[in-house]
Design a protein around this motif. Structure first.
Motif, short mmCIF file in Angstrom:
data_model
loop_
_atom_site.label_atom_id
_atom_site.label_comp_id
_atom_site.label_asym_id
_atom_site.label_seq_id
_atom_site.Cartn_x
_atom_site.Cartn_y
_atom_site.Cartn_z
N ALA B 3 0.92 -1.23 -0.30
CA ALA B 3 -0.13 -0.17 -0.03
C ALA B 3 0.99 1.46 0.08
CB ALA B 3 -0.78 -0.04 1.30
N ASP B 4 0.31 2.39 -0.73
CA ASP B 4 1.25 3.49 -0.88
C ASP B 4 0.79 4.30 0.18
OD1 ASP B 4 1.98 6.16 -1.30
OD2 ASP B 4 1.40 6.21 -3.25
N LEU B 101 -8.10 -1.37 -0.98
CA LEU B 101 -7.43 -2.05 0.20
C LEU B 101 -5.80 -2.31 -0.09
CD1 LEU B 101 -10.14 -4.34 1.71
CD2 LEU B 101 -10.05 -1.89 1.94
N ASP B 102 -5.58 -2.79 -1.35
CA ASP B 102 -4.31 -2.94 -1.71
C ASP B 102 -3.46 -1.94 -1.94
OD1 ASP B 102 -5.02 -5.80 -1.73
OD2 ASP B 102 -5.13 -5.96 -3.92
N GLU B 103 -4.01 -0.97 -2.42
CA GLU B 103 -3.19 0.36 -2.76
C GLU B 103 -2.89 1.43 -1.86
OE1 GLU B 103 -3.97 1.50 -6.92
OE2 GLU B 103 -4.48 -0.51 -7.52
N CYS B 104 -3.80 1.35 -1.03
CA CYS B 104 -3.93 2.76 -0.09
C CYS B 104 -3.63 2.56 1.35
CB CYS B 104 -5.44 3.36 -0.24
SG CYS B 104 -6.17 4.00 -1.89
N GLY B 105 -2.67 3.13 1.66
CA GLY B 105 -2.25 3.22 3.12
C GLY B 105 -3.42 3.73 4.03
N LYS B 106 -4.14 4.45 3.70
CA LYS B 106 -5.08 5.05 4.71
C LYS B 106 -6.54 4.81 4.16
CE LYS B 106 -1.96 6.21 7.70
NZ LYS B 106 -1.76 5.33 8.79
N MET C 1 0.01 -11.43 -1.04
CA MET C 1 -0.85 -10.45 -0.84
C MET C 1 -1.64 -10.79 0.44
SD MET C 1 -3.96 -8.62 -2.70
CE MET C 1 -5.34 -9.72 -2.20
N GLU C 2 -1.69 -9.85 1.70
CA GLU C 2 -1.91 -9.99 3.03
C GLU C 2 -3.60 -10.25 2.92
OE1 GLU C 2 -2.27 -8.28 7.40
OE2 GLU C 2 -1.43 -6.94 5.68
N SER C 3 -4.33 -11.22 3.57
CA SER C 3 -5.78 -11.42 3.71
C SER C 3 -6.15 -10.39 4.72
CB SER C 3 -6.35 -12.69 3.82
OG SER C 3 -5.71 -13.47 2.53
N LEU C 4 -7.12 -9.65 4.35
CA LEU C 4 -7.46 -8.58 5.42
C LEU C 4 -8.88 -9.02 6.23
CD1 LEU C 4 -6.58 -5.46 3.51
CD2 LEU C 4 -5.29 -6.25 5.37
#
Lengths: 57, 110, 119
Positions: B3-4, B101-106, C1-4
């Motif tokens: 995540a960025d 969810l994958d790309e964003c830090g917040k 990739m982590e599962s959330l």
């Protein structure tokens, strides 16, 4: 763990109960969006300072 | 992909808060952060808000999309009536939420 | 990739699409936990029941908080209800482990829907 609770409307009793549990032993902050002119700059600052943000209805 | 930390996900599920979506996205940009926005379910009605096109421009084509199925479910034509500011490629599935969810830090849901 | 772990809270009967949203994340290899609050259940179409079962298959779970689980989601083959009941405090404790908490859509309305809202 720093958690930010954001409110889009006045929180219900249920929401308050959940927030109390989520905030327990954590560094907790809050922000009220339910005002005429929210300070969005401050909100973004708080979001980026927190590990998790929960934005309630 | 990690995540960025400078990217802010805005997941929009309520049709009631366009001012907050725009306010947060603009504030994020001003702070040097990149907003990434996904509109789903009844929030897709916000694509008809006059502020939507400017929001789409602010985010850029890779960082704003809507759920095409939701748009269709609400009665709009996802082929002939693509919202102003979007292209066909921005009519997406729930996988775009996964990308948030994958790309964003917040992350914030509105 | 982590599962959330993602909790999606549904407080309003019109926003049970939160179940589909959780399924969308389950398909992306995350754990989806939709929570229907106070009996604001969807109509249990085959589509909805399949989605609930699928979330369970993907190691997520649909919960009811504040109301008993409805009979419509009992699965005779599995001999259990596809939805599980959770009380408010348990939910709060469970959500302490969540990566994301999403209060979905809009709050519960004050008045019961009139007959005009019937399907």
């Amino acid at each position: 763990m720093k958690i930010l609770q954001v409110y889009r409307s006045a929180p219900s009793e249920e929401t308050k109960t959940l927030v109390e549990i989520l905030n327990r032993d954590r560094d907790a902050d809050s922000f009220d969006l339910n005002v005429d002119a929210p300070d969005y700059d401050q909100l973004v600052e708080k979001i980026f300072a927190a590990d998790q943000t929960v934005c309630w209805w | 992909m990690s995540a960025d930390p400078n990217k802010l996900a805005i997941f929009v599920t309520s049709p009631q808060h366009m001012r907050h979506v725009v306010g947060i996205a603009e504030a994020a940009k001003k702070a040097g952060k990149q907003p990434m926005v996904f509109f789903t379910y009844k929030s897709i009605h916000l694509t008809k808000d006059p502020r939507f096109e400017a929001l789409a421009d602010l985010c850029g084509k890779d960082d704003i999309a809507i759920c095409a199925d939701s748009y269709t479910c609400e009665g709009y034509d996802s082929a002939e009536d693509i919202p102003a500011g979007l292209s066909a490629g921005q009519m997406r599935t729930q996988a775009f939420h996964g990308a948030l969810l994958d790309e964003c830090g917040k992350y914030i849901a509105l | 990739m982590e599962s959330l772990k993602v909790y999606i809270l549904v407080a309003n009967r019109m926003y049970n699409d939160g179940v589909r949203s959780a399924l969308g994340l389950a398909v992306e290899n995350h754990y989806g936990y939709p929570v229907i609050l106070n009996g604001e259940f969807p109509s249990f179409s085959e589509y909805m029941k399949e989605n609930i079962a699928w979330i369970m298959d993907m190691e997520g779970q649909v919960y009811s908080c504040g109301a008993p689980v409805p009979e419509e989601t009992y699965d005779a083959e599995l001999e259990e209800n596809l939805m599980k009941e959770i009380d408010l405090k348990e939910l709060g404790e469970a959500m302490r482990e969540a990566d994301y908490i999403i209060p979905y859509g809009i709050p519960k309305q004050s008045y019961e829907p009139p007959p005009a809202c019937a399907e």
